[in-house]
Design a protein around this motif. Structure first.
Motif, mmCIF file in Angstrom:
data_model
loop_
_atom_site.group_PDB
_atom_site.id
_atom_site.type_symbol
_atom_site.label_atom_id
_atom_site.label_comp_id
_atom_site.label_asym_id
_atom_site.label_seq_id
_atom_site.Cartn_x
_atom_site.Cartn_y
_atom_site.Cartn_z
ATOM 1 N N VAL A 30 0.834 -1.203 0.000
ATOM 2 C CA VAL A 30 0.000 0.000 0.000
ATOM 3 C C VAL A 30 0.870 1.254 0.000
ATOM 4 N N ASP A 31 1.885 1.310 0.865
ATOM 5 C CA ASP A 31 2.756 2.482 0.915
ATOM 6 C C ASP A 31 3.587 2.612 -0.357
ATOM 7 N N ALA A 32 4.072 1.512 -0.892
ATOM 8 C CA ALA A 32 4.861 1.561 -2.124
ATOM 9 C C ALA A 32 4.021 2.136 -3.258
ATOM 10 N N SER A 33 2.804 1.675 -3.392
ATOM 11 C CA SER A 33 1.914 2.184 -4.433
ATOM 12 C C SER A 33 1.554 3.637 -4.184
ATOM 13 N N ARG A 34 1.306 3.989 -2.937
ATOM 14 C CA ARG A 34 0.942 5.365 -2.591
ATOM 15 C C ARG A 34 2.076 6.332 -2.935
ATOM 16 N N ASN A 35 3.303 5.947 -2.634
ATOM 17 C CA ASN A 35 4.440 6.801 -2.933
ATOM 18 C C ASN A 35 4.613 6.982 -4.438
ATOM 19 N N ALA A 36 4.489 5.904 -5.204
ATOM 20 C CA ALA A 36 4.615 6.003 -6.654
ATOM 21 C C ALA A 36 3.503 6.881 -7.232
ATOM 22 N N GLU A 37 2.301 6.750 -6.725
ATOM 23 C CA GLU A 37 1.191 7.582 -7.205
ATOM 24 C C GLU A 37 1.448 9.057 -6.904
ATOM 25 N N TYR A 38 2.021 9.345 -5.751
ATOM 26 C CA TYR A 38 2.358 10.732 -5.400
ATOM 27 C C TYR A 38 3.378 11.299 -6.390
ATOM 28 N N ILE A 39 4.407 10.529 -6.730
ATOM 29 C CA ILE A 39 5.417 10.976 -7.688
ATOM 30 C C ILE A 39 4.769 11.189 -9.054
ATOM 31 N N LYS A 40 3.874 10.303 -9.448
ATOM 32 C CA LYS A 40 3.186 10.452 -10.732
ATOM 33 C C LYS A 40 2.325 11.709 -10.750
ATOM 34 N N GLN A 63 15.564 3.250 -1.270
ATOM 35 C CA GLN A 63 14.103 3.196 -1.292
ATOM 36 C C GLN A 63 13.527 4.178 -2.306
ATOM 37 N N GLY A 64 14.177 5.320 -2.454
ATOM 38 C CA GLY A 64 13.741 6.303 -3.445
ATOM 39 C C GLY A 64 13.878 5.767 -4.864
ATOM 40 N N GLY A 65 14.875 4.913 -5.082
ATOM 41 C CA GLY A 65 15.033 4.279 -6.383
ATOM 42 C C GLY A 65 13.882 3.336 -6.690
ATOM 43 N N CYS A 66 13.442 2.594 -5.686
ATOM 44 C CA CYS A 66 12.278 1.704 -5.864
ATOM 45 C C CYS A 66 11.052 2.509 -6.268
ATOM 46 N N VAL A 67 10.845 3.631 -5.592
ATOM 47 C CA VAL A 67 9.685 4.478 -5.871
ATOM 48 C C VAL A 67 9.808 5.077 -7.273
ATOM 49 N N ALA A 68 10.996 5.563 -7.630
ATOM 50 C CA ALA A 68 11.200 6.163 -8.950
ATOM 51 C C ALA A 68 10.940 5.142 -10.056
ATOM 52 N N LEU A 69 11.477 3.935 -9.895
ATOM 53 C CA LEU A 69 11.270 2.895 -10.906
ATOM 54 C C LEU A 69 9.801 2.523 -11.031
ATOM 55 N N ARG A 70 9.145 2.331 -9.903
ATOM 56 C CA ARG A 70 7.724 1.957 -9.956
ATOM 57 C C ARG A 70 6.897 3.063 -10.600
ATOM 58 N N ALA A 71 7.168 4.312 -10.229
ATOM 59 C CA ALA A 71 6.411 5.428 -10.812
ATOM 60 C C ALA A 71 6.609 5.460 -12.325
ATOM 61 N N ALA A 72 7.841 5.342 -12.782
ATOM 62 C CA ALA A 72 8.121 5.404 -14.217
ATOM 63 C C ALA A 72 7.497 4.223 -14.967
#
Length: 94
Positions: A30-40, A63-72
């Protein structure tokens, strides 16, 4: 008596509240998806402001790399690129 030092988290480096919309990811989908959605949302706001998608880059460490990759990887638009250091790819949920 020794005072206990408050442990600093990875969000503490954001200037004046910039990180309150990000959550620490502790293997929590849930947090991983939420963070990626925020970046998007941030990316889309930049695009609405006139920045071409191919001029937008995401950079993340750990951890920021995980979020960046998921968002992209889950963004409908194709951006200029992603730099992700000392991280891993966590697949997006189906």
């Amino acid at each position: 008596e020794e005072e206990e030092e408050e442990e600093q988290g990875w969000r503490d480096g954001f200037p004046q509240g910039g990180g309150e919309n990000l959550r620490v990811i502790e293997e929590d989908e849930v947090d991983a998806s939420r963070n990626a959605e925020y970046i998007k949302r941030l990316i889309r706001a930049e695009m609405r402001a006139g920045v071409p998608a191919d001029r937008i880059l995401l950079l993340g460490f750990s951890q920021g790399g995980c979020v960046a990759l998921r968002a992209a990887m889950t963004l409908e638009e194709r951006i200029g690129g992603v730099v992700a250091c000392s991280t891993s790819v966590n697949p997006a949920p189906p």
